[in-house]
Design an enzyme around this catalytic site. Structure first.
Site, PDB file in Angstrom:
ATOM      1  N   TYR A  52      58.833   2.422 -21.797  1.00  0.00           N
ATOM      2  CA  TYR A  52      59.500   3.555 -22.445  1.00  0.00           C
ATOM      3  C   TYR A  52      58.702   3.973 -23.672  1.00  0.00           C
ATOM      4  O   TYR A  52      58.249   3.123 -24.434  1.00  0.00           O
ATOM      5  CB  TYR A  52      60.934   3.189 -22.853  1.00  0.00           C
ATOM      6  CG  TYR A  52      61.941   3.694 -21.850  1.00  0.00           C
ATOM      7  CD1 TYR A  52      62.020   5.051 -21.566  1.00  0.00           C
ATOM      8  CD2 TYR A  52      62.805   2.827 -21.184  1.00  0.00           C
ATOM      9  CE1 TYR A  52      62.921   5.526 -20.632  1.00  0.00           C
ATOM     10  CE2 TYR A  52      63.711   3.303 -20.247  1.00  0.00           C
ATOM     11  CZ  TYR A  52      63.768   4.657 -19.981  1.00  0.00           C
ATOM     12  OH  TYR A  52      64.655   5.138 -19.063  1.00  0.00           O
ATOM     13  N   GLU A  54      59.485   7.241 -25.667  1.00  0.00           N
ATOM     14  CA  GLU A  54      59.957   8.530 -26.183  1.00  0.00           C
ATOM     15  C   GLU A  54      59.206   8.901 -27.459  1.00  0.00           C
ATOM     16  O   GLU A  54      59.018   8.056 -28.344  1.00  0.00           O
ATOM     17  CB  GLU A  54      61.456   8.478 -26.500  1.00  0.00           C
ATOM     18  CG  GLU A  54      62.335   8.599 -25.274  1.00  0.00           C
ATOM     19  CD  GLU A  54      62.771   7.274 -24.747  1.00  0.00           C
ATOM     20  OE1 GLU A  54      62.007   6.284 -24.927  1.00  0.00           O
ATOM     21  OE2 GLU A  54      63.858   7.202 -24.162  1.00  0.00           O
ATOM     22  N   ASP A 198      51.206  30.744 -15.406  1.00  0.00           N
ATOM     23  CA  ASP A 198      51.559  29.564 -14.605  1.00  0.00           C
ATOM     24  C   ASP A 198      50.451  29.431 -13.561  1.00  0.00           C
ATOM     25  O   ASP A 198      50.423  30.179 -12.582  1.00  0.00           O
ATOM     26  CB  ASP A 198      52.926  29.784 -13.938  1.00  0.00           C
ATOM     27  CG  ASP A 198      53.302  28.644 -12.987  1.00  0.00           C
ATOM     28  OD1 ASP A 198      52.430  27.824 -12.669  1.00  0.00           O
ATOM     29  OD2 ASP A 198      54.478  28.606 -12.565  1.00  0.00           O
ATOM     30  N   THR A 224      50.990  22.543 -12.660  1.00  0.00           N
ATOM     31  CA  THR A 224      51.227  21.229 -12.078  1.00  0.00           C
ATOM     32  C   THR A 224      49.870  20.544 -11.947  1.00  0.00           C
ATOM     33  O   THR A 224      48.824  21.174 -12.118  1.00  0.00           O
ATOM     34  CB  THR A 224      51.879  21.329 -10.681  1.00  0.00           C
ATOM     35  OG1 THR A 224      51.097  22.208  -9.871  1.00  0.00           O
ATOM     36  CG2 THR A 224      53.300  21.840 -10.772  1.00  0.00           C
ATOM     37  N   LYS A 227      48.372  19.990  -7.144  1.00  0.00           N
ATOM     38  CA  LYS A 227      47.982  20.955  -6.110  1.00  0.00           C
ATOM     39  C   LYS A 227      46.449  20.987  -6.050  1.00  0.00           C
ATOM     40  O   LYS A 227      45.852  19.964  -5.737  1.00  0.00           O
ATOM     41  CB  LYS A 227      48.603  22.325  -6.421  1.00  0.00           C
ATOM     42  CG  LYS A 227      50.144  22.314  -6.389  1.00  0.00           C
ATOM     43  CD  LYS A 227      50.700  23.709  -6.522  1.00  0.00           C
ATOM     44  CE  LYS A 227      52.212  23.754  -6.396  1.00  0.00           C
ATOM     45  NZ  LYS A 227      52.917  23.435  -7.644  1.00  0.00           N
ATOM     46  N   ARG A 233      51.724  13.812  -8.967  1.00  0.00           N
ATOM     47  CA  ARG A 233      52.824  14.753  -9.171  1.00  0.00           C
ATOM     48  C   ARG A 233      53.085  14.852 -10.659  1.00  0.00           C
ATOM     49  O   ARG A 233      53.202  13.837 -11.351  1.00  0.00           O
ATOM     50  CB  ARG A 233      54.125  14.246  -8.515  1.00  0.00           C
ATOM     51  CG  ARG A 233      54.133  14.164  -7.019  1.00  0.00           C
ATOM     52  CD  ARG A 233      53.864  15.453  -6.358  1.00  0.00           C
ATOM     53  NE  ARG A 233      54.965  16.373  -6.357  1.00  0.00           N
ATOM     54  CZ  ARG A 233      55.378  17.030  -5.267  1.00  0.00           C
ATOM     55  NH1 ARG A 233      54.822  16.789  -4.095  1.00  0.00           N
ATOM     56  NH2 ARG A 233      56.336  17.910  -5.344  1.00  0.00           N
TER      57      ARG A 233
HETATM   58  N1  DSN Z   1      56.369  24.304  -3.661  1.00  0.00           N
HETATM   59  C1  DSN Z   1      55.243  24.887  -4.307  1.00  0.00           C
HETATM   60  C2  DSN Z   1      54.432  25.725  -3.382  1.00  0.00           C
HETATM   61  O1  DSN Z   1      54.385  25.390  -2.223  1.00  0.00           O
HETATM   62  O2  DSN Z   1      53.808  26.685  -3.788  1.00  0.00           O
HETATM   63  C3  DSN Z   1      55.599  25.612  -5.527  1.00  0.00           C
HETATM   64  O3  DSN Z   1      56.341  24.800  -6.365  1.00  0.00           O
END
Ligand code: DSN
Length: 390
Positions: A52, A54, A198, A224, A227, A233
């Site tokens: 932890y 914080e 984004d 994120t 990707k 993640r």
């Molecule tokens: N689920 C993602 C996508 O496939 O683009 C977006 O969060």
């Protein structure tokens, strides 16, 4: 269902093994997925998950944070350098949370945001009525220009002047073209709005230098990490130094509790990989493979939304190309072990549950070593499957 105990424990690991086999055998064209390195997964599964912490480095609520402090500092420093950011917060657990954190930092309930609607390539967290963003704040949507299916910057400008939003948001989930960050930022700033990007989908391409980074034009950038960036993640918020205090405070304690230090360590591993020459070459292959898909479907006489791609996927209008819905396309391809997702196309006349499109992405299979020849062969095969009668 087995009773709790060893057989069930074995079954859980057997399921994981089956999924691992699926991921190595099935052809995965889901544009938002990727196959991370052993090092990323090693960090994700590390003992840092037990801690932890914080707060932020050197300002924690709990003792014993000296090692996790180091790893968070490394992650912050590496991601700032990748994107040219003045400040980074590496604690957000996911992209939707990162966006909500930004809204909560700068908006009051009911305040306006200008964004692209989900059905034209935006994201749930960009103001969908089904998402907290759309319930809490007032989203106004700029359109894609109907003929070119590209962002209509003139309309964005007109709507920003008319509605005076607090935030102008760009960066998308199913828009295959590079964004003109300078133009978006000029529109936002001319109307005293914050310019927010984004880049969840294109982060890896930007980090490798194949697309422009949103900085220094944009004020705040969320992404994120799992990707195109090929990490664990999770998510990151980057911003100008003058917004750092609000972003950090709204992340913790405003929105989240304890940070996931194992994920932050894995983010650091991913950012380190993204600084390397191999990563730049990988992103180049991702883009070339997507261009191969574009060229193949143009050769088949298919209709690609926005006329093609600048990034890691194509958006194929299967309704006008093959006379089938996106859902039918997904089902046909699934029978041949090809995973893909249905996707609304601009001005779609099908319901969101069926759609007229398929989003076909290259990051995952490129991570598995596929080159242009393999993608060209795959396009031939998919064309046969999608075009088959009945
Ligand atoms: N689920 C993602 C996508 O496939 O683009 C977006 O969060």
């Amino acid at each position: 269902m087995l009773s709790p105990g060893k057989p069930l424990r074995d079954e859980i690991f057997a399921v994981i093994s089956r999924e691992e086999k699926r991921q190595t055998e099935e052809i995965n064209l889901i544009a938002s997925e990727n196959y991370s390195s052993d090092d990323v997964r090693r960090a994700t599964g590390s003992v840092l998950a037990h801690k932890y912490a914080e707060g932020y480095p050197a300002k924690r609520w709990y003792g014993g944070c000296r090692h996790v402090d180091e790893v968070e500092e490394i992650a912050r420093d590496l991601v700032k350098r990748l994107f040219g950011a003045e400040h980074a917060n590496v604690q957000p657990h996911c992209g939707a949370s990162a966006n909500l954190i930004v809204y909560s930092a700068f908006l009051k309930p009911g305040d306006k945001v200008l964004s692209l609607v989900l059905s034209q390539g935006g994201h749930l967290s960009h103001g969908s009525p089904a998402n907290l963003s759309g319930k809490e704040y007032q989203f106004v949507h700029y359109p894609l220009e109907r003929r070119s299916e590209r962002v209509d910057y003139a309309e964005m400008e007109r709507l920003a002047a008319e509605h005076q939003p607090k935030i102008v948001l760009a960066g998308y989930s199913a828009y295959p073209r590079e964004v003109d960050w300078k133009r978006v930022a000029e529109i936002a700033h001319a109307n005293n709005a914050l310019a927010m990007a984004d880049v969840a989908h294109t982060a890896g391409i930007i980090a490798a230098g194949h697309h422009q980074t949103p900085f220094p034009h944009m004020d705040i950038v969320t992404t994120t990490t799992h990707k195109s960036l090929r990490g664990p993640r999770g998510a990151v918020i980057m911003c100008r130094e003058k917004f750092a205090k609000e972003i950090d405070h709204c992340t913790f304690p405003g929105f989240q509790g304890g940070p996931f230090m194992h994920e932050i360590a894995a983010k650091a591993v991913c950012f380190n990989e993204a600084h390397g020459a191999e990563f730049k070459a990988y992103q180049g292959r991702v883009l070339r493979n997507a261009k191969t898909l574009e060229e193949k479907w143009k050769g088949f006489g298919g209709r690609l939304c926005s006329g093609g791609t600048d990034c890691h996927f194509i958006l194929l209008d299967v309704k006008s190309t093959y006379g089938i819905t996106g859902q039918e396309g997904v089902d046909r391809l699934a029978k041949q072990n090809i995973a893909v997702n249905k996707n609304a196309i601009p001005y779609d006349t099908e319901s969101i549950f069926k759609t007229s499109g398929l989003r076909i992405g290259t990051p995952f299979m490129t991570s598995r070593g596929w080159d242009e020849t393999r993608f060209a062969e795959l396009a031939d095969r998919m064309h046969g499957i999608l075009g088959a009668k009945g």
